[in-house]
Design an enzyme around this catalytic site. Structure first.
Site, PDB file in Angstrom:
ATOM      1  N   ASP A  38     -16.390 -28.929 -28.742  1.00 49.20           N
ATOM      2  CA  ASP A  38     -15.532 -27.815 -28.371  1.00 49.20           C
ATOM      3  C   ASP A  38     -15.444 -26.883 -29.595  1.00 49.20           C
ATOM      4  O   ASP A  38     -15.851 -27.265 -30.704  1.00 49.20           O
ATOM      5  CB  ASP A  38     -14.161 -28.392 -27.986  1.00 49.20           C
ATOM      6  CG  ASP A  38     -13.087 -27.344 -27.926  1.00 49.20           C
ATOM      7  OD1 ASP A  38     -13.289 -26.362 -27.204  1.00 49.20           O
ATOM      8  OD2 ASP A  38     -12.047 -27.509 -28.606  1.00 49.20           O
ATOM      9  N   PHE A  39     -14.919 -25.675 -29.405  1.00 54.14           N
ATOM     10  CA  PHE A  39     -14.844 -24.727 -30.528  1.00 54.14           C
ATOM     11  C   PHE A  39     -13.422 -24.663 -31.131  1.00 54.14           C
ATOM     12  O   PHE A  39     -13.169 -25.211 -32.197  1.00 54.14           O
ATOM     13  CB  PHE A  39     -15.300 -23.327 -30.065  1.00 54.14           C
ATOM     14  CG  PHE A  39     -15.162 -22.269 -31.110  1.00 54.14           C
ATOM     15  CD1 PHE A  39     -16.063 -22.167 -32.154  1.00 54.14           C
ATOM     16  CD2 PHE A  39     -14.090 -21.377 -31.067  1.00 54.14           C
ATOM     17  CE1 PHE A  39     -15.915 -21.204 -33.143  1.00 54.14           C
ATOM     18  CE2 PHE A  39     -13.935 -20.406 -32.051  1.00 54.14           C
ATOM     19  CZ  PHE A  39     -14.850 -20.318 -33.087  1.00 54.14           C
ATOM     20  N   ASP A  40     -12.476 -24.042 -30.396  1.00 50.75           N
ATOM     21  CA  ASP A  40     -11.120 -23.830 -30.947  1.00 50.75           C
ATOM     22  C   ASP A  40     -10.389 -25.156 -31.126  1.00 50.75           C
ATOM     23  O   ASP A  40     -10.270 -25.951 -30.189  1.00 50.75           O
ATOM     24  CB  ASP A  40     -10.297 -22.946 -30.006  1.00 50.75           C
ATOM     25  CG  ASP A  40     -10.765 -21.506 -29.997  1.00 50.75           C
ATOM     26  OD1 ASP A  40     -10.459 -20.786 -30.954  1.00 50.75           O
ATOM     27  OD2 ASP A  40     -11.457 -21.118 -29.033  1.00 50.75           O
ATOM     28  N   ASP A 219     -10.232 -31.060 -28.400  1.00 43.02           N
ATOM     29  CA  ASP A 219      -8.826 -31.200 -28.805  1.00 43.02           C
ATOM     30  C   ASP A 219      -7.839 -30.847 -27.713  1.00 43.02           C
ATOM     31  O   ASP A 219      -6.641 -30.779 -27.982  1.00 43.02           O
ATOM     32  CB  ASP A 219      -8.535 -30.274 -29.996  1.00 43.02           C
ATOM     33  CG  ASP A 219      -8.465 -28.822 -29.562  1.00 43.02           C
ATOM     34  OD1 ASP A 219      -9.373 -28.385 -28.827  1.00 43.02           O
ATOM     35  OD2 ASP A 219      -7.494 -28.139 -29.922  1.00 43.02           O
TER      36      ASP A 219
HETATM   37 MG   LIG Z   1     -10.177 -26.590 -28.132  1.00 43.33          MG
END
Ligand SMILES: [Mg+2]
Length: 276
Positions: A38-40, A219
């Site tokens: 995932d990124f953020d 996350d």
């Molecule tokens: Mg995220």
């Protein structure tokens, strides 16, 4: 029955940087895994202004080095066009909009901004409704982010987040069975119910990359379907300990531990190469 009920509330994640976690990483690298992130909040620390989010150089550099040996994928809720410039390296696969926006062929960063996004038109009725409620949304400090294949209603900046969340919930009632609504960190996301989610996307990437296994790190709420549906030999990693009931098998204490994991993987790769 009682033990089953208890087992659902007992935290099950273990620290990936503990000895058994690092052994599991070693096991994974014996196979040919896809490395998917995932990124953020996973690669890029969460920041008050989402437009400022970037992959820190220490992570980008190590992922670029790993990508020379193994397929690397980014699977994010952001639009693909928004993601590319924030990475600092070139992954093999770049999937946006929670899994709904994927280019099966061609270079990962070649998506044209004006390319029609699949599943985008299914949100048109909601777009009209949100436009009609623009005044109320602005007054509650809800930011509407239209990403084509999904719409994000952010309330991180709202003075009163309870009021903002209630306004969003009210606008999305009654539930439209053609839409999937799911929360995140100070955000409510809406996408077409029949669009692929992250779980479908990562499974598809593993097959396309010709991999035997995968590491997936995330996350947030929309990463849980990947954790929930992962085969037993995948390494699933929740970033942060904010959700003890996460279905990930392992956790890291925040994005700051990601470079430690990547460095360990690079060292294992180097050791394996020197033994050949
Ligand atoms: Mg995220």
């Amino acid at each position: 029955m009682q033990s089953q009920a208890l087992s659902r509330v007992v935290p099950r994640m273990r620290h990936l940087l503990a000895r058994d976690g690092l052994a599991a990483v070693d096991d994974l690298l014996q196979r040919r895994p896809l490395l998917a992130f995932d990124f953020d909040g996973t690669l890029a620390p969460i920041v008050a202004q989402p437009d400022k989010a970037r992959v820190p150089p220490g992570i980008a550099r190590r992922l670029a080095a790993l990508a020379e040996r193994l397929p690397v994928a980014i699977v994010s809720g952001r639009a693909r066009a928004d993601l590319g410039p924030r990475l600092g390296f070139t992954p093999h696969f770049l999937v946006g909009n929670h899994g709904a926006e994927d280019i099966a062929d061609g270079p990962a960063l070649a998506a044209a901004p004006d390319e029609p996004t699949p599943h985008a038109h299914q949100l048109d009725a909601l777009r009209r409704q949100l436009a009609g409620a623009a005044g109320r949304l602005a007054a509650a400090q809800v930011a509407v982010e239209d990403k084509g294949a999904s719409i994000a209603l952010h309330y991180r900046m709202a003075r009163d987040r309870t009021v903002a969340a209630a306004l969003i919930a009210g606008l999305l009632e009654p539930a439209d069975p053609a839409l999937r609504v799911f929360g995140g960190k100070m955000v409510v996301n809406v996408m077409a119910a029949d669009a692929p989610d992250k779980a479908a996307s990562v499974r598809d990437l593993v097959a396309r990359a010709g991999c035997d296994s995968a590491l997936f790190a995330g996350d947030d709420v929309n990463d849980e379907p990947v954790f929930a549906s992962a085969p037993a030999d995948w390494l699933t990693v929740r970033i942060g300990r904010d959700e003890p009931q996460s279905l990930a098998r392992w956790f890291l204490d925040g994005t700051a531990e990601v470079p430690v994991l990547l460095e360990h993987m690079l060292a294992l790769q180097a050791r394996r190469k020197s033994l050949k």
